[in-house]
Write an enzyme that holds these catalytic residues in place. Structure first.
Site, short mmCIF file in Angstrom:
data_model
loop_
_atom_site.label_atom_id
_atom_site.label_comp_id
_atom_site.label_asym_id
_atom_site.label_seq_id
_atom_site.Cartn_x
_atom_site.Cartn_y
_atom_site.Cartn_z
N THR A 188 0.85 -1.18 0.00
CA THR A 188 0.00 0.00 0.00
C THR A 188 0.89 1.23 0.00
O THR A 188 1.92 1.27 0.67
CB THR A 188 -0.94 0.01 1.22
OG1 THR A 188 -1.73 1.20 1.22
CG2 THR A 188 -0.17 -0.06 2.53
N GLU A 335 -5.09 -2.00 4.84
CA GLU A 335 -4.71 -2.76 6.03
C GLU A 335 -5.87 -3.54 6.63
O GLU A 335 -5.66 -4.37 7.52
CB GLU A 335 -4.13 -1.80 7.09
CG GLU A 335 -2.79 -1.20 6.73
CD GLU A 335 -2.89 0.07 5.86
OE1 GLU A 335 -1.88 0.78 5.75
OE2 GLU A 335 -3.97 0.33 5.29
N LYS A 445 -6.48 22.81 9.19
CA LYS A 445 -6.48 23.36 10.56
C LYS A 445 -6.26 24.86 10.46
O LYS A 445 -5.15 25.33 10.26
CB LYS A 445 -5.38 22.68 11.39
CG LYS A 445 -5.49 21.15 11.41
CD LYS A 445 -4.30 20.52 12.11
CE LYS A 445 -4.37 19.00 12.05
NZ LYS A 445 -4.17 18.48 10.67
N TRP A 450 -11.19 23.08 12.59
CA TRP A 450 -10.88 22.05 11.60
C TRP A 450 -11.91 22.14 10.49
O TRP A 450 -13.12 22.06 10.74
CB TRP A 450 -10.92 20.66 12.22
CG TRP A 450 -9.70 20.31 13.03
CD1 TRP A 450 -8.72 21.16 13.43
CD2 TRP A 450 -9.35 19.02 13.52
NE1 TRP A 450 -7.77 20.49 14.14
CE2 TRP A 450 -8.13 19.17 14.21
CE3 TRP A 450 -9.92 17.77 13.45
CZ2 TRP A 450 -7.48 18.10 14.82
CZ3 TRP A 450 -9.29 16.70 14.05
CH2 TRP A 450 -8.08 16.86 14.73
#
Length: 548
Positions: A188, A335, A445, A450
């Site tokens: 990956t 994963e 940010k 955010w």
């Protein structure tokens, strides 16, 4: 007092969870079901079972043993499907090589896996010739031809795929062994450094396959998957086992359709000619499918499609639903094999207000069976399930990779605190629906707040005159970071939009209370195209490097 364990009867068969056992159902229920490769080949499951015996036997005769790694460079094909089964079933390890990486990274992944045999489509012969001097551990080279007259270049090979099968026996005795034996490896690509290898055992793949069938069988109305479906991968088979679907659909005994070297035109053709009903892809490929030449004349109303890899934009979901596609989101990562959540909509949200239903279709969804999913703050404390509070998604499930290949430091970071850390920021509501806010590294940010790049992208793509948009954070002296909006204009729109048009459009969503005022981008750049990753997602790593 210890737990009580009753020893099995000496003659009892202690059933290991091995990939070979996924074949029992299809061979009983559907031995004459079709497996189709483009317009070139058409075989049955019965022939498939014979061929995987021959492949394992042929590989054994050229020296492949249990534990050896066999690397595959191939398009999405029936032969790739045979490798998915024959190689791990004989006790060897299949490496699915990402053929879209740079040659240097491809060589690195093959060396990192320890592969000693390489099977490659003749289309990749020039690439293989370039890689060969760097792959000193490889002993066997096996070419795979789509046509008898296909050139392989002057490089020597140990065998051609069909010739290898011709010397093998269909009755290869696939043995039992430890279900925790490694079955597959792939790599990956992350944000920094070399690709990282992930590995999955037989047990993990079988558990993932069973959980997928349960998840897609539990939904009462939409997004169901069943044994009468016709499956075609649109996600490359080198990418997370094509999301595990070749294993799941083979277990179900479905008709399988493999598109080979994929293109939107091929997808459209096979959907029409083979009656495809089930597929999966990233948003970019869905957009290509809807705009492919000839697509407008093809009936897509029987097609069910799960979208993953990146968020499903509302505008794209509307376009797909207008064509009759039962489209919905899912979430996972390399994963995690990859299934973690699926946005199967609860009955109370179906068939009512369209925008409300759409809101659930584009969510990441609800945790699948056996997935222990938490959304936590920096101290690993769970955030409220109110649909507002955000934190990082951490997970446990029986099929998650237990670490990165040859990289113990990164593995410990991945599994910090005993949960797999996804790096994704999300919220969860009282009904259990997860909504991804952003990747931790992609969130903007700014001024103590955010801003979700995904939310801002979706808003911009709702604007008439926009074909595609990406948002990345850029440094700002005053605010720390500010959003940069990279926009592709829609060439078919009668009037070209301006930077101010984009800002005013975002401001209208601020007035409706749907996003913070601080999200309005001062920085808007019109581009002709956006870079894509090897699996068709917008490559924000490259964008951050270009616009840093």
């Amino acid at each position: 007092m210890p737990v009580r364990i009753i020893p099995p009867t000496p003659s009892a068969y202690v059933y290991p969870l091995l990939i070979k056992h996924l074949l029992h159902t299809s061979m009983t229920r559907a031995p004459d079901q079709e497996i189709v490769y483009r317009d070139l080949r058409r075989r049955t499951y019965r022939e498939f079972r014979e061929r995987i015996g021959r492949l394992a036997s042929g590989l054994t005769q050229i020296g492949v043993d249990q534990g050896d790694v066999v690397a595959i460079l191939e398009w999405d094909s029936d032969r790739y499907h045979e490798c998915y089964f024959a190689i791990p079933m004989m006790g060897a390890v299949m490496q699915t090589v990402n053929v879209s990486l740079t040659p240097e990274d491809i060589a690195y992944t093959i060396v990192d896996s320890g592969a000693t045999t390489v099977l490659f489509n003749a289309d990749f012969a020039p690439l293989v010739a370039k890689l060969r001097p760097h792959l000193e551990a490889v002993r066997n080279w096996v070419s795979m031809l789509d046509r008898p007259d296909q050139p392989v270049t002057a490089m020597s090979v140990n065998a051609e795929y069909e010739a290898l099968l011709s010397i093998g026996s269909p009755y290869f005795p696939f043995p039992d062994f430890d279900e925790n034996a490694v079955a597959t490896i792939f790599h990956t690509t992350g944000t920094t450094g070399r690709p990282k290898g992930v590995h999955f055992s037989h047990r993990q793949i079988v558990m993932h396959s069973m959980a997928v069938l349960v998840e897609y069988g539990l939904t009462p109305k939409h997004g169901r998957f069943h044994r009468d479906d016709v499956y075609m991968p649109m996600t490359p088979m080198f990418h997370v086992h094509a999301w595990g679907a070749p294993y799941t659909t083979t277990l179900a005994g479905c008709k399988l359709v493999f598109p080979g070297r994929y293109s939107p035109e091929i997808f459209v053709k096979l959907i029409a000619s083979e009656g495809v009903t089930w597929t999966h892809c990233v948003p970019t490929l869905l957009q290509m499918l809807l705009t492919a030449p000839g697509s407008e004349s093809v009936d897509l109303s029987r097609l069910r499609m799960v979208i993953g890899g990146s968020a499903l934009p509302p505008s794209l979901a509307r376009a797909a639903m207008a064509r009759g596609i039962d489209v919905f989101g899912g979430y996972g990562m390399s994963e995690t094999a990859p299934m973690l959540t699926t946005s199967h909509i609860k009955s109370k949200h179906l068939g009512g207000d369209f925008e409300e239903e759409l809101r659930y279709r584009i969510a990441a969804g609800i945790a699948a069976p056996l997935v222990d999913l938490r959304i936590v703050d920096a101290n690993m404390a769970e955030v409220p399930h109110d649909g507002e509070a955000v934190g990082e998604i951490v997970v446990r499930a029986p099929w998650l990779t237990t670490g990165y290949l040859n990289n113990p430091e990164a593995s410990e970071v991945l599994w910090g605190g005993g949960y797999l850390h996804t790096g994704d920021v999300a919220s969860i509501d009282a009904d259990g629906y997860v909504r991804i806010a952003d990747r931790i590294k992609d969130i903007v940010k700014t001024g103590g707040e955010w801003v979700s790049s995904i939310a801002l992208e979706n808003i911009i793509m709702e604007m008439p005159g926009v074909r595609k948009a990406a948002v990345i954070p850029i440094r700002d002296v005053k605010w720390g970071e500010r959003p940069l909006a990279l926009v592709i204009r829609d060439p078919e729109h009668p009037e070209a939009i301006s930077e101010d048009d984009v800002r005013l459009h975002v401001a209208s969503y601020v007035e409706r209370g749907l996003i913070s005022k601080i999200a309005i981008p001062e920085n808007v750049t019109f581009v002709a195209e956006l870079p894509l990753t090897s699996v068709g997602k917008i490559d924000k790593k490259t964008l951050r490097a270009l616009y840093s």
